[in-house]
Design an enzyme around this catalytic site. Structure first.
Site, PDB file in Angstrom:
ATOM      1  N   HIS A  20       0.818  -1.217   0.000  1.00 11.73           N
ATOM      2  CA  HIS A  20       0.000   0.000   0.000  1.00 11.73           C
ATOM      3  C   HIS A  20       0.855   1.272   0.000  1.00 11.73           C
ATOM      4  O   HIS A  20       0.331   2.358  -0.291  1.00 11.73           O
ATOM      5  CB  HIS A  20      -0.920   0.043   1.226  1.00 11.73           C
ATOM      6  N   ASP A  26      -2.502 -10.792  -2.056  1.00 14.25           N
ATOM      7  CA  ASP A  26      -3.066 -10.261  -0.819  1.00 14.25           C
ATOM      8  C   ASP A  26      -4.542  -9.947  -1.030  1.00 14.25           C
ATOM      9  O   ASP A  26      -4.964  -9.628  -2.146  1.00 14.25           O
ATOM     10  CB  ASP A  26      -2.310  -8.989  -0.430  1.00 14.25           C
ATOM     11  N   HIS A  51      -6.131  -7.435  -0.134  1.00 15.72           N
ATOM     12  CA  HIS A  51      -6.302  -6.014  -0.431  1.00 15.72           C
ATOM     13  C   HIS A  51      -5.515  -5.652  -1.694  1.00 15.72           C
ATOM     14  O   HIS A  51      -4.448  -6.201  -1.944  1.00 15.72           O
ATOM     15  CB  HIS A  51      -5.801  -5.155   0.742  1.00 15.72           C
ATOM     16  N   ASP A  53      -4.148 -13.009   3.881  1.00 14.91           N
ATOM     17  CA  ASP A  53      -5.396 -12.559   4.506  1.00 14.91           C
ATOM     18  C   ASP A  53      -6.629 -12.876   3.668  1.00 14.91           C
ATOM     19  O   ASP A  53      -7.734 -12.469   4.022  1.00 14.91           O
ATOM     20  CB  ASP A  53      -5.344 -11.069   4.838  1.00 14.91           C
TER      21      ASP A  53
END
Length: 239
Positions: free
Chosen positions: A17, A54, A56, A141
């Protein structure tokens, strides 16, 4: 250089990120983006794939290489979800147009859906791009019991993804494959998924453990619609 066949960087904090000017979402430095830049600028590579599984979307990685045709960024992620980016319409800009491939997934996608994505999107895109190095933003995740999202991968599903990536690296770039740890907030799922990844990368099934958490008991959501949309946008053909 061939000193090792492949690698797994156990780093914290995660990085995908992080933007050049600020950290986001637990991330301070974009580890995988820095690695790709180093490979391109210091080691003279021309084509690097970053595959990000991931849960996200790696907005920082996408931002860094959005206009760079030397890096193909492929991301599977729950959508809409933090950070709100990663629609399939986001395909890169300028010279990099087409080298960003986003696979936005609704909650409920699990092992079967990811197997389809690997076979119908990641594999064909990698074969067309012909990378000299594959980097992986390895976030765990998307596990069905992770508290931060709603995808349904199991530890066995992650093991299958790792095996598919290892095989692609063998076929396309002399086995040059580096995993870099991203998210993962169910500690048992994280630990066993990484251990099984080691077994695959070391080609030593004796390391691989039975999945102690098992598969999700919820019905799995189909990925057929998004897979066909992504394949159409990027003109991907089946092998």
């Amino acid at each position: 250089d061939g000193t090792v066949e492949n690698a797994f960087a156990l780093v914290r904090p995660p990085g995908h990120h992080a933007l050049r000017g600020k950290g986001m979402g637990f991330c301070l430095f974009n580890n995988v983006a820095i690695a790709a830049r180093y490979a391109l600028e210091e080691r003279g590579l021309d084509r690097v794939i970053i595959f990000d599984f991931d849960v996200h979307h790696g907005n920082g990685t996408q931002d860094e290489f959005d206009a760079d045709p030397r890096v193909m960024y492929i991301s599977t992620h729950q959508y809409p979800h933090y950070p709100g980016t990663g629609h399939w319409r986001e395909i890169g800009q300028g010279a990099g147009r087409g080298s960003t491939i986003n696979v936005p997934l609704g909650g409920g996608v699990g092992d079967e859906g990811f197997a389809c994505i690997m076979a119908d999107i990641v594999g064909p895109a990698a074969w067309r791009f012909q990378p000299q190095l594959i980097l992986v933003s390895a976030g765990y995740d998307a596990h069905w019991d992770d508290p931060l999202a709603f995808l349904q991968l199991s530890i066995e599903g992650y093991t299958a993804i790792t095996r598919a990536l290892r095989d692609l690296a063998d076929e396309l770039c002399g086995g040059r494959l580096v995993f870099t740890l991203e998210g993962g907030y169910h500690l048992d799922a994280l630990a066993y998924s990484i251990l099984n990844a080691f077994a695959v990368l070391l080609r030593d099934p004796a390391w691989q453990l039975v999945d102690p958490l098992g598969p999700s008991t919820r019905d799995e959501r189909s990925v057929a619609e998004v897979v066909e949309q992504v394949r159409r946008v990027h003109a991907l053909t089946r092998g």
